[in-house]
Design an enzyme around this catalytic site. Structure first.
Site, PDB file in Angstrom:
ATOM      1  CG  HIS A  82      -4.967  -1.803   9.278  1.00 42.55           C
ATOM      2  ND1 HIS A  82      -4.806  -3.073   9.783  1.00 42.55           N
ATOM      3  CD2 HIS A  82      -6.259  -1.693   8.938  1.00 42.55           C
ATOM      4  CE1 HIS A  82      -5.986  -3.699   9.751  1.00 42.55           C
ATOM      5  NE2 HIS A  82      -6.884  -2.881   9.246  1.00 42.55           N
ATOM      6  CD  GLU A  87     -12.454  13.210   7.402  1.00 42.99           C
ATOM      7  OE1 GLU A  87     -12.755  12.526   6.401  1.00 42.99           O
ATOM      8  OE2 GLU A  87     -11.839  12.741   8.383  1.00 42.99           O
ATOM      9  CG  ASP A  94     -11.402   9.257   8.337  1.00 37.00           C
ATOM     10  OD1 ASP A  94     -11.515  10.191   9.152  1.00 37.00           O
ATOM     11  OD2 ASP A  94     -11.163   9.428   7.133  1.00 37.00           O
TER      12      ASP A  94
HETATM   13  C1  LIG Z   1      -8.811   1.341   6.518  1.00 38.49           C
HETATM   14  C2  LIG Z   1      -7.769   2.307   7.013  1.00 38.49           C
HETATM   15  C3  LIG Z   1      -8.144   3.570   7.410  1.00 38.49           C
HETATM   16  C4  LIG Z   1      -7.201   4.483   7.864  1.00 38.49           C
HETATM   17  N1  LIG Z   1      -7.614   5.721   8.252  1.00 38.49           N
HETATM   18  C5  LIG Z   1      -6.718   6.605   8.709  1.00 38.49           C
HETATM   19  C6  LIG Z   1      -7.116   7.902   9.120  1.00 38.49           C
HETATM   20  O1  LIG Z   1      -8.290   8.264   9.047  1.00 38.49           O
HETATM   21  N2  LIG Z   1      -6.183   8.748   9.615  1.00 38.49           N
HETATM   22  C7  LIG Z   1      -4.868   8.383   9.733  1.00 38.49           C
HETATM   23  O2  LIG Z   1      -4.082   9.180  10.225  1.00 38.49           O
HETATM   24  N3  LIG Z   1      -4.454   7.182   9.323  1.00 38.49           N
HETATM   25  C8  LIG Z   1      -5.343   6.289   8.801  1.00 38.49           C
HETATM   26  N4  LIG Z   1      -4.915   5.065   8.379  1.00 38.49           N
HETATM   27  C9  LIG Z   1      -3.478   4.785   8.361  1.00 38.49           C
HETATM   28  C10 LIG Z   1      -2.952   4.294   9.701  1.00 38.49           C
HETATM   29  O3  LIG Z   1      -2.789   5.382  10.574  1.00 38.49           O
HETATM   30  C11 LIG Z   1      -1.612   3.616   9.479  1.00 38.49           C
HETATM   31  O4  LIG Z   1      -1.828   2.448   8.744  1.00 38.49           O
HETATM   32  C12 LIG Z   1      -0.865   3.333  10.745  1.00 38.49           C
HETATM   33  O5  LIG Z   1       0.294   2.642  10.371  1.00 38.49           O
HETATM   34  C13 LIG Z   1      -1.641   2.582  11.820  1.00 38.49           C
HETATM   35  O6  LIG Z   1      -1.815   1.243  11.538  1.00 38.49           O
HETATM   36  P1  LIG Z   1      -1.344   0.077  12.537  1.00 38.49           P
HETATM   37  O7  LIG Z   1      -1.640   0.396  13.942  1.00 38.49           O
HETATM   38  O8  LIG Z   1      -1.886  -1.172  11.988  1.00 38.49           O
HETATM   39  O9  LIG Z   1       0.256   0.140  12.397  1.00 38.49           O
HETATM   40  P2  LIG Z   1       1.249  -0.850  11.649  1.00 38.49           P
HETATM   41  O10 LIG Z   1       0.946  -0.860  10.218  1.00 38.49           O
HETATM   42  O11 LIG Z   1       1.257  -2.144  12.338  1.00 38.49           O
HETATM   43  O12 LIG Z   1       2.627  -0.097  11.909  1.00 38.49           O
HETATM   44  C14 LIG Z   1       2.912   1.134  11.272  1.00 38.49           C
HETATM   45  C15 LIG Z   1       4.348   1.569  11.581  1.00 38.49           C
HETATM   46  O13 LIG Z   1       4.440   1.947  12.956  1.00 38.49           O
HETATM   47  C16 LIG Z   1       5.345   1.105  13.645  1.00 38.49           C
HETATM   48  N5  LIG Z   1       4.711   0.784  14.925  1.00 38.49           N
HETATM   49  C17 LIG Z   1       3.610   0.029  15.135  1.00 38.49           C
HETATM   50  N6  LIG Z   1       3.336  -0.007  16.463  1.00 38.49           N
HETATM   51  C18 LIG Z   1       4.286   0.733  17.072  1.00 38.49           C
HETATM   52  C19 LIG Z   1       4.553   1.075  18.441  1.00 38.49           C
HETATM   53  N7  LIG Z   1       3.795   0.637  19.435  1.00 38.49           N
HETATM   54  N8  LIG Z   1       5.616   1.860  18.687  1.00 38.49           N
HETATM   55  C20 LIG Z   1       6.414   2.319  17.696  1.00 38.49           C
HETATM   56  N9  LIG Z   1       6.214   2.018  16.412  1.00 38.49           N
HETATM   57  C21 LIG Z   1       5.158   1.241  16.094  1.00 38.49           C
HETATM   58  C22 LIG Z   1       5.531  -0.113  12.752  1.00 38.49           C
HETATM   59  O14 LIG Z   1       6.796  -0.693  12.933  1.00 38.49           O
HETATM   60  C23 LIG Z   1       5.382   0.473  11.382  1.00 38.49           C
HETATM   61  O15 LIG Z   1       6.591   1.048  10.941  1.00 38.49           O
HETATM   62  C24 LIG Z   1      -5.828   4.126   7.912  1.00 38.49           C
HETATM   63  C25 LIG Z   1      -5.438   2.856   7.488  1.00 38.49           C
HETATM   64  C26 LIG Z   1      -6.389   1.951   7.043  1.00 38.49           C
HETATM   65  C27 LIG Z   1      -5.942   0.610   6.572  1.00 38.49           C
END
Ligand SMILES: Cc1cc2nc3c(=O)[nH]c(=O)nc-3n(C[C@H](O)[C@H](O)[C@H](O)COP(=O)(O)OP(=O)(O)OC[C@H]3O[C@@H](n4cnc5c(N)ncnc54)[C@H](O)[C@@H]3O)c2cc1C
Ligand SMILES: *[C@@H]1O[C@H](CO)[C@@H](O)[C@H](O)[C@H]1NC(C)=O
Ligand SMILES: *[C@@H]1O[C@H](CO)[C@@H](O)[C@H](O)[C@H]1NC(C)=O
Length: 528
Positions: free
Chosen positions: A94, A274, A158
């Site tokens: 994400h 918020e 969120d």
């Molecule tokens: C619809 C939506 C709503 C969101 N709402 C919020 C919100 O309310 N508050 C907020 O804080 N954020 C929010 N986000 C952002 C979100 O926190 C980030 O996108 C975050 O990267 C988490 O997504 P992911 O788990 O898919 O991680 P990815 O996108 O898969 O990874 C993000 C980064 O972290 C690294 N990573 C992933 N897993 C690990 C692991 N286990 N150990 C170490 N590194 C790792 C990856 O290599 C990459 O660099 C939102 C995003 C979306 C799309």
């Protein structure tokens, strides 16, 4: 011309060599892994993309791990190889700008497993009030497992279809952060696979440096395979209230008043604070506005001031059905102190789970209209509270015009709830705001919805802040040069760099953040 040809020749032979060696590397990997290493085109395609749909990076293979050991084997192989091989953890993908992608290596798909073996399920320690979860666990599944014990984590995002490791690598913020701090302030212990392939447990007391570096560390120091998350007794209901303002200063002083109550007993403060910005067009293309419109669309449109901008304070109070008799008084007491437009109170009572999972409902709606899988040029900023009024004038009432192309969130947080030892960077003030411009680009032929237009507007906003001396820090940052990263980290850079040299000296991990370039040991020193 001759140099061009030579260059082309050199590049293509480099590619051939890399591919050849990469295959050897993969052969090594196939040995001794309990999960599944996949070159299946659909797995590779998924790992090449993310929610932003702005960049594409195709990995050589995708690993579906079932243990920290699986991950350690892959990282060790990359560490010992001499091909500049990279390893990127991917949670739910994400990210916006390819942060979980890599082109010369393996993506570790942490969330959503395949095959017979599975990573460990959440383990709830009810007495101790914490839960141990796999790094790829989605927050929605963490919630479901803890609710079986009547418990829940305290600090949220969120949206719950995000992975634990992914949000802890950033901060993890929502309307509870003013009170409990971000998610990274609510973690007791981590298991981490470092860039050398070691599996280390870290906490406040053990491998302390690694613990603080990994939290908000953008995946640079290790892959989180287990997190121990603090829990509280779960409420079962939420009273969710929205009130409107046309006066920005009244809006922010009320928000700041509400978050200043963080130290009060729980019956004398809200559990969630918020807010969001509504411009005329935002009523249509806004995930949030759907909550008003069925009830009272007309009323809102008549409230629009000449500035064309309204502000919505969004607050919530948790309760338990057994204590429901006091909730009315508690809420009334808190609302009495606020200066919103008195005719604009929208109240809903709903299950705690449904409140936390609210954005998923919006997702389903957008998906059904084909509006979810579109490019997302999001911009997330932390803004010092002393400059938020200036930001309002310049951006909400200025640059944005009356088009937002998605929700704009705005809410303040208390800096003292953030541990300064973590890697995340926030403004140098006791209070700062998140402003999240969560926009979707559409191919509708209308210029103001195009990706190019929105990207330009993002740049314009950043330039405005720079020129107006508004010292913003980006949340979910994205930069392309190391100098920009150094500016982002400011006085935290030296420490960040030092930790990188210690825990991922070959720059194997999360290269998609584009902070460090992978090193080729054939060009520098091989590790002994
Ligand atoms: C619809 C939506 C709503 C969101 N709402 C919020 C919100 O309310 N508050 C907020 O804080 N954020 C929010 N986000 C952002 C979100 O926190 C980030 O996108 C975050 O990267 C988490 O997504 P992911 O788990 O898919 O991680 P990815 O996108 O898969 O990874 C993000 C980064 O972290 C690294 N990573 C992933 N897993 C690990 C692991 N286990 N150990 C170490 N590194 C790792 C990856 O290599 C990459 O660099 C939102 C995003 C979306 C799309
Ligand atoms: C806006 O609210 C502030 C209080 O925060 C007040 O001082 C000011 O007069 C209000 N402005 C208008 C135009 O009502
Ligand atoms: C939005 O802005 C455009 C041009 O900037 C203007 O023509 C239009 O009238 C505005 N619409 C509203 C609802 O304010």
């Amino acid at each position: 011309m001759a140099t061009m040809l030579l260059l082309t020749f050199l590049i293509s032979s480099l590619i051939m060599v890399t591919v050849g060696l990469a295959i050897d590397f993969m052969e090594i990997l196939r040995l001794g892994i309990d999960g599944q290493l996949s070159v299946d085109p659909s797995d590779v395609e998924t790992a090449s993309l993310d929610f932003g749909l702005l960049t594409r990076g195709q990995p050589l293979a995708v690993l579906h791990p079932v243990s920290a050991q699986d991950i350690a084997r892959v990282v060790k192989a990359a560490y010992g190889s001499n091909q500049g091989m990279t390893v990127s953890a991917r949670g739910h993908g994400h990210s916006i700008n390819g942060q979980a992608q890599t082109t010369n290596g393996v993506v570790i798909q942490m969330s959503g497993w395949k095959g017979g073996n599975k990573p460990p399920r959440p383990h709830v320690w009810a007495e101790e009030r914490y839960v141990d979860v796999w790094g790829g666990e989605l927050w929605i599944d963490v919630l479901k497992s803890t609710l079986e014990y009547g418990l829940a984590p305290k600090s949220w995002t969120d949206y719950l279809y995000l992975s634990v490791g992914g949000t802890l690598s950033n901060a993890g913020i929502s309307g509870q952060a003013f009170n409990h701090g971000p998610q990274i302030s609510n973690v007791y212990e981590l298991d981490v696979v470092t860039g050398k392939g070691e599996v280390l447990t870290c906490s406040e007391d053990e491998n302390t440096e690694l613990f603080h570096a990994v939290l908000g560390g953008l995946g640079q120091f290790g892959i989180i395979t287990r997190a121990r998350i603090s829990l509280e007794p779960a409420p079962n209901m939420v009273r969710w209230i929205r009130v409107l303002y046309s006066n920005f200063s009244a809006f922010t002083s009320d928000q700041e008043h509400l978050i200043s109550l963080h130290a009060e007993p729980s019956n004398q403060k809200f559990d969630y604070v918020e807010g969001f910005v509504i411009v005329a067009e935002g009523l249509i293309n806004n995930w949030r506005s759907s909550l008003f419109s069925p009830q009272n669309p007309v009323k809102i449109s008549t409230l629009f001031p000449t500035s064309g901008v309204l502000y919505c304070l969004e607050i919530a109070k948790n309760y338990h059905e057994s204590t429901a008799q006091t909730i009315d008084q508690e809420v009334e007491f808190l609302l009495k102190k606020l200066n919103f437009i008195s005719t604009s109170v929208f109240t809903t009572d709903l299950l705690y789970v449904d409140f936390l999972d609210r954005v998923h409902m919006a997702e389903m709606k957008l998906r059904s209209k084909g509006l979810w899988e579109v490019p997302h040029p999001w911009l997330n900023l932390f803004i010092p509270s002393s400059k938020i009024a200036e930001f309002d004038k310049g951006v909400f009432k200025g640059i944005l015009g009356n088009k937002t192309s998605g929700p704009i969130l705005i809410y303040p947080m208390n800096k003292n709830k953030w541990d300064h030892r973590s890697s995340v960077v926030t403004p140098d003030e006791g209070l700062f705001y998140l402003v999240a411009l969560l926009r979707s680009a559409l191919d509708s032929g209308e210029e103001t919805q195009s990706l190019e237009y929105l990207n330009n507007q993002n740049r314009q906003i950043l330039r405005y802040c720079d020129e107006a001396g508004i010292k913003v820090k980006r949340y979910l940052p994205h930069y392309t040069t190391q100098q920009e990263w150094m500016d982002h980290f400011g006085n935290k850079w030296d420490r960040f760099y030092e930790m990188k040299m210690e825990f991922d000296p070959r720059h194997i991990l999360a290269s998609g953040q584009r902070i460090f370039t992978p090193t080729f040991p054939s060009l520098s020193n091989m590790p002994s």
